[in-house]
Motif scaffolding. Sequence first.
Motif, short mmCIF file in Angstrom:
data_model
loop_
_atom_site.label_atom_id
_atom_site.label_comp_id
_atom_site.label_asym_id
_atom_site.label_seq_id
_atom_site.Cartn_x
_atom_site.Cartn_y
_atom_site.Cartn_z
N ARG A 136 0.83 -1.21 0.00
CA ARG A 136 0.00 0.00 0.00
C ARG A 136 0.87 1.26 0.00
NH1 ARG A 136 -2.50 -0.34 4.73
NH2 ARG A 136 -1.48 1.42 5.70
N LYS A 137 1.95 1.26 0.78
CA LYS A 137 2.84 2.42 0.82
C LYS A 137 3.55 2.61 -0.52
CE LYS A 137 1.92 4.02 4.75
NZ LYS A 137 1.25 5.32 4.84
N LEU A 138 3.93 1.51 -1.15
CA LEU A 138 4.55 1.63 -2.49
C LEU A 138 3.56 2.23 -3.48
CD1 LEU A 138 6.54 -1.70 -2.71
CD2 LEU A 138 7.49 0.61 -2.81
N GLN A 139 2.32 1.82 -3.39
CA GLN A 139 1.29 2.35 -4.29
C GLN A 139 1.05 3.84 -4.03
OE1 GLN A 139 -1.31 -0.34 -5.48
NE2 GLN A 139 -1.90 1.06 -7.09
N GLU A 140 1.02 4.23 -2.75
CA GLU A 140 0.75 5.62 -2.39
C GLU A 140 1.90 6.55 -2.76
OE1 GLU A 140 0.08 5.53 1.81
OE2 GLU A 140 -1.93 4.67 1.63
N ARG A 141 3.13 6.11 -2.50
CA ARG A 141 4.28 7.01 -2.61
C ARG A 141 5.12 6.80 -3.86
NH1 ARG A 141 6.81 7.42 3.31
NH2 ARG A 141 8.23 8.75 2.17
N GLY A 142 5.03 5.64 -4.47
CA GLY A 142 5.84 5.39 -5.66
C GLY A 142 7.22 4.85 -5.30
N TRP A 143 8.00 4.56 -6.32
CA TRP A 143 9.32 3.96 -6.15
C TRP A 143 10.33 4.72 -6.97
CZ3 TRP A 143 11.62 0.81 -2.92
CH2 TRP A 143 12.81 0.19 -3.27
N GLN A 144 11.48 5.00 -6.38
CA GLN A 144 12.54 5.69 -7.10
C GLN A 144 13.88 4.96 -7.00
OE1 GLN A 144 13.04 9.60 -5.46
NE2 GLN A 144 14.18 8.88 -3.69
N GLY A 145 13.87 3.73 -6.52
CA GLY A 145 15.11 2.96 -6.39
C GLY A 145 15.64 2.52 -7.74
N ALA A 146 16.92 2.13 -7.77
CA ALA A 146 17.56 1.68 -9.01
C ALA A 146 16.98 0.34 -9.45
CB ALA A 146 19.07 1.57 -8.80
N ALA A 147 16.86 -0.59 -8.52
CA ALA A 147 16.29 -1.91 -8.81
C ALA A 147 14.81 -1.89 -8.46
CB ALA A 147 17.01 -2.98 -8.00
#
Length: 175
Positions: free
Chosen positions: A39-50
């Motif tokens: 849920r947090k990934l969906q809300e905030r998004g992802w900016q990591g390399a992998a």
Amino acid sequence: MTTKRPPSALDEDRLRELALRYVGRFATSRAKLLAYINRKLQERGWQGAAPPDPAGLVERLCELRYVDDSSYATMKSAALSRRGYGARRVAQTLRADGIAESDRAEADTQTQNDSWTAADRFARRKRIGPYAQAQPDPKQREKAIAAFIRAGHSYDTARRWTDAPPGEPPDPSES
């Protein structure tokens, strides 16, 4: 007037910190932790390399014993039994929390052993049977039995507690 800045996207370190903070604050199961992370990934998004690996993070926290489904199941079943809930209601709650059958064995045994005490607590809390002021009329009796069944107790247990006269708790050895 200040505008609220949207939370920044997550990377590997922030995601791990978020998961650790959640585990530190709440007793949780693998499934609940995984749902929270997703849920947090969906809300905030992802900016990591992998790409993110929420399942791997949950497994790592389980290896470190920050998350233990068996202990969670035992703790949760004891808490529900203390509130007066029966075996069926406890099993439903543990299933909803994502606890596997293999992790529920100890909790199921504990719930079965505490079933009569849980029924007593439920009757006391709802003022049914021996804790009522007077013998209920047939409609009130049916409502009391329905409340016992919704709380996860068997029909036999519900009937025995509901039909007990005020001031006389039923004997647990009678069947």
